[in-house]
Design an enzyme around this catalytic site. Structure first.
Site, short mmCIF file in Angstrom:
data_model
loop_
_atom_site.label_atom_id
_atom_site.label_comp_id
_atom_site.label_asym_id
_atom_site.label_seq_id
_atom_site.Cartn_x
_atom_site.Cartn_y
_atom_site.Cartn_z
CB CYS A 1 -2.85 10.43 -3.40
SG CYS A 1 -4.12 10.98 -4.57
NE ARG B 1 -4.75 10.36 0.02
CZ ARG B 1 -4.26 9.14 0.20
NH1 ARG B 1 -3.55 8.89 1.28
NH2 ARG B 1 -4.47 8.19 -0.67
CG ASP C 1 -7.86 7.29 1.05
OD1 ASP C 1 -8.58 8.25 0.71
OD2 ASP C 1 -7.80 6.22 0.43
P1 4NP Z 1 -6.95 9.72 -3.07
O1 4NP Z 1 -8.27 9.05 -2.44
O2 4NP Z 1 -5.92 8.61 -3.18
O3 4NP Z 1 -6.56 10.75 -2.05
O4 4NP Z 1 -7.35 10.31 -4.40
C1 4NP Z 1 -8.87 7.91 -2.97
C2 4NP Z 1 -9.72 8.05 -4.03
C3 4NP Z 1 -10.37 6.92 -4.52
C4 4NP Z 1 -10.14 5.68 -3.95
C5 4NP Z 1 -9.27 5.57 -2.89
C6 4NP Z 1 -8.64 6.69 -2.40
N1 4NP Z 1 -10.83 4.54 -4.42
O5 4NP Z 1 -10.66 3.46 -3.85
O6 4NP Z 1 -11.56 4.64 -5.41
#
Ligand code: 4NP
Length: 153
Positions: free
Chosen positions: A3, A9, A119
């Site tokens: 991800c 995720r 997300d």
């Molecule tokens: P992930 O979610 O891609 O599912 O781990 C996110 C975690 C952090 C961020 C964006 C999406 N962020 O912008 O810090």
């Protein structure tokens, strides 16, 4: 399992897929990574950990890492959680063999539909419930494919 941040995720996907294979007695090596390095070394988001605790899956040992091109050699299959991750991983490929390993996770459930797992980072806990439900379905398909020797590698 890949991800963006590797704190929501994809660590959930790693935990759910590992558990689904363990319950079915099938050996698998599964890891997760993020296309961005913002959260490198951090544990999974507490909301992701809590959602999986509801299903008796412990991902407290997970630590975020960024996606590395060596993974194209180390792993047979690479699953992106959303379109952006898919595009970012494909951009790092250098040959057709590597490109063939990459797919979007939800294409296991809905082939060629290219459905993203939303997300959940900026939303509430219901987003994490949805992520669990989507990944669980994909994990079940993955096990079914593995059982019938149809996991394309
Ligand atoms: P992930 O979610 O891609 O599912 O781990 C996110 C975690 C952090 C961020 C964006 C999406 N962020 O912008 O810090």
């Amino acid at each position: 399992m890949v991800c963006l941040g590797n704190i929501c995720r994809s660590p959930m996907a790693e935990g759910i897929v590992r558990e689904e294979f363990r319950l079915n007695g099938i050996q698998i090596e599964v890891d997760s990574a993020g296309t961005a390095a913002y959260h490198q070394g951090e544990p999974a988001d507490m909301r992701a950990q809590l959602e999986l605790q509801k299903h008796d899956i412990d991902i407290s040992d997970e630590r975020a890492q960024s996606f590395k091109t060596e993974f194209f050699k180390e792993y047979d299959l690479i699953f992106a959680m959303d379109h952006a991750n898919y595009r970012d991983i494909l951009r790092l490929t250098t040959n057709e063999k590597e490109r063939r390993k990459v797919n979007m996770l939800m294409n296991l459930v809905s082939p060629n539909a290219n459905i993203s797992i939303p997300d959940p980072y900026y939303g509430g806990s219901e987003g994490f419930i949805k992520v669990y439900e989507m990944i669980k379905r994909a994990a079940e398909v993955l096990v079914t494919l593995a059982k019938s020797n149809k996991l394309k590698v």
